[in-house]
Scaffold this active site. Structure first.
Site, PDB file in Angstrom:
ATOM      1  N   LYS A  13     -23.107 -35.318 -16.320  1.00 48.91           N
ATOM      2  CA  LYS A  13     -24.441 -35.738 -15.869  1.00 48.91           C
ATOM      3  C   LYS A  13     -25.137 -36.666 -16.865  1.00 48.91           C
ATOM      4  O   LYS A  13     -25.714 -37.669 -16.472  1.00 48.91           O
ATOM      5  CB  LYS A  13     -25.339 -34.518 -15.626  1.00 48.91           C
ATOM      6  CG  LYS A  13     -25.034 -33.735 -14.382  1.00 48.91           C
ATOM      7  CD  LYS A  13     -26.149 -32.774 -14.023  1.00 48.91           C
ATOM      8  CE  LYS A  13     -26.526 -31.829 -15.147  1.00 48.91           C
ATOM      9  NZ  LYS A  13     -25.417 -30.969 -15.597  1.00 48.91           N
ATOM     10  N   ARG A  88     -34.633 -27.448 -11.935  1.00 46.80           N
ATOM     11  CA  ARG A  88     -33.526 -26.575 -12.328  1.00 46.80           C
ATOM     12  C   ARG A  88     -33.384 -25.390 -11.377  1.00 46.80           C
ATOM     13  O   ARG A  88     -32.390 -24.675 -11.421  1.00 46.80           O
ATOM     14  CB  ARG A  88     -33.772 -26.075 -13.754  1.00 46.80           C
ATOM     15  CG  ARG A  88     -32.576 -25.449 -14.435  1.00 46.80           C
ATOM     16  CD  ARG A  88     -32.878 -25.086 -15.864  1.00 46.80           C
ATOM     17  NE  ARG A  88     -33.049 -26.244 -16.706  1.00 46.80           N
ATOM     18  CZ  ARG A  88     -32.054 -26.892 -17.300  1.00 46.80           C
ATOM     19  NH1 ARG A  88     -30.825 -26.475 -17.134  1.00 46.80           N
ATOM     20  NH2 ARG A  88     -32.285 -27.935 -18.052  1.00 46.80           N
ATOM     21  N   ARG A 127     -13.227 -29.591 -26.056  1.00 46.39           N
ATOM     22  CA  ARG A 127     -13.924 -30.503 -26.978  1.00 46.39           C
ATOM     23  C   ARG A 127     -13.806 -30.030 -28.417  1.00 46.39           C
ATOM     24  O   ARG A 127     -13.907 -28.831 -28.699  1.00 46.39           O
ATOM     25  CB  ARG A 127     -15.415 -30.601 -26.613  1.00 46.39           C
ATOM     26  CG  ARG A 127     -15.698 -31.544 -25.473  1.00 46.39           C
ATOM     27  CD  ARG A 127     -17.162 -31.932 -25.403  1.00 46.39           C
ATOM     28  NE  ARG A 127     -18.068 -30.824 -25.222  1.00 46.39           N
ATOM     29  CZ  ARG A 127     -19.031 -30.791 -24.308  1.00 46.39           C
ATOM     30  NH1 ARG A 127     -19.191 -31.804 -23.470  1.00 46.39           N
ATOM     31  NH2 ARG A 127     -19.834 -29.757 -24.216  1.00 46.39           N
ATOM     32  N   ARG A 161     -17.519 -25.935 -30.996  1.00 47.20           N
ATOM     33  CA  ARG A 161     -18.853 -25.328 -31.046  1.00 47.20           C
ATOM     34  C   ARG A 161     -18.858 -24.011 -30.278  1.00 47.20           C
ATOM     35  O   ARG A 161     -18.111 -23.850 -29.311  1.00 47.20           O
ATOM     36  CB  ARG A 161     -19.883 -26.270 -30.415  1.00 47.20           C
ATOM     37  CG  ARG A 161     -20.065 -27.585 -31.132  1.00 47.20           C
ATOM     38  CD  ARG A 161     -21.205 -28.377 -30.529  1.00 47.20           C
ATOM     39  NE  ARG A 161     -21.099 -28.436 -29.058  1.00 47.20           N
ATOM     40  CZ  ARG A 161     -21.974 -29.061 -28.287  1.00 47.20           C
ATOM     41  NH1 ARG A 161     -23.015 -29.675 -28.821  1.00 47.20           N
ATOM     42  NH2 ARG A 161     -21.817 -29.080 -26.979  1.00 47.20           N
ATOM     43  N   ARG A 172     -22.362 -20.087 -18.663  1.00 46.17           N
ATOM     44  CA  ARG A 172     -23.253 -21.205 -18.297  1.00 46.17           C
ATOM     45  C   ARG A 172     -23.044 -21.602 -16.833  1.00 46.17           C
ATOM     46  O   ARG A 172     -23.993 -21.934 -16.123  1.00 46.17           O
ATOM     47  CB  ARG A 172     -22.986 -22.408 -19.208  1.00 46.17           C
ATOM     48  CG  ARG A 172     -23.510 -22.217 -20.628  1.00 46.17           C
ATOM     49  CD  ARG A 172     -22.951 -23.255 -21.585  1.00 46.17           C
ATOM     50  NE  ARG A 172     -23.321 -24.609 -21.211  1.00 46.17           N
ATOM     51  CZ  ARG A 172     -22.743 -25.693 -21.733  1.00 46.17           C
ATOM     52  NH1 ARG A 172     -21.777 -25.581 -22.633  1.00 46.17           N
ATOM     53  NH2 ARG A 172     -23.133 -26.900 -21.344  1.00 46.17           N
TER      54      ARG A 172
END
Length: 220
Positions: A13, A88, A127, A161, A172
């Protein structure tokens, strides 16, 4: 154009919002940027938001909505805007509708970036960030460093992370499915949703989005 951009974490996004806003010559308005700008300028809304954040609480919808209203009323948003991260949830979407109606405006499209859950998890969990410079980002599948665990640019250690750990990513996604995904049905009822695949190269996704928005605009 006035656009709301939605999609799960890892759908790209942020990248697409920046590119689309530039191509459409409209401001990219993200919730994160709104919070940072208001807090750094020490506006009344920024101070209020910070008080909630410092206490470890979520910023109430009314504060977020007030920040968004203030930003959408700026001169550069006169001909449109792209909202990223807002609304949201359905209650924020309803408040946005009320706000736009009051201002005699309406949304042109809600662009839904669609990506399979397993692909999203793979994108985020793979990542690796450089400890020396967080702008150096690699991926265990899509952008491998020449030496495993070592940044190609500066030789720093690459790490994952906490937010990118698979368990965290799946949590999430649960939050997204529970809180944010219902706004897609809300906007579908208004005939505003344009869904595109978020898979493929960045340029491909941008082109797909521009074509979909153009078709939607022509049909409006």
């Amino acid at each position: 154009m006035r656009i709301v951009l939605v999609g799960p974490p890892g759908a790209g996004k942020g990248t697409q919002a920046t590119r689309l806003a530039e191509k459409l010559s409209i401001p990219h308005i993200s919730t994160g940027d709104l919070f940072r700008a208001n807090i750094s300028r020490q506006t009344e809304l920024g101070k209020l938001a910070k008080s909630y954040m410092d206490a470890g609480n979520l910023v109430p919808d009314e504060v977020t909505i007030a920040m968004a209203k203030d930003r959408m009323e700026q001169p550069d948003a006169e001909n449109g805007f792209l909202l990223d991260g807002f609304p949201r949830n359905v209650s924020q979407a309803e408040a946005l509708d009320e706000l736009l109606t009051t201002e005699d405006m309406r949304l042109d499209a809600v662009l839904d970036l669609e990506a399979p859950e397993d692909e999203v998890v793979k994108r985020i969990a793979g990542r690796r960030i450089c400890r020396k410079d967080s702008s150096h980002v690699f991926h265990v599948t899509y952008s491998k460093p020449k030496t495993e665990g070592v940044c190609d640019v500066c030789g720093g250690e690459l790490y994952q992370r906490d937010d990118d750990a698979e368990d965290t990513v799946r949590k999430r996604l649960e939050v997204y499915h529970t809180q944010t995904e219902p706004i897609i049905d809300y906007y579908k009822a208004q005939g505003l949703v344009v869904t595109i695949s978020a898979l493929g190269a960045v340029d491909e996704v941008t082109g797909r989005a521009m074509e979909a928005l153009k078709r939607d605009g022509d049909g409006a």
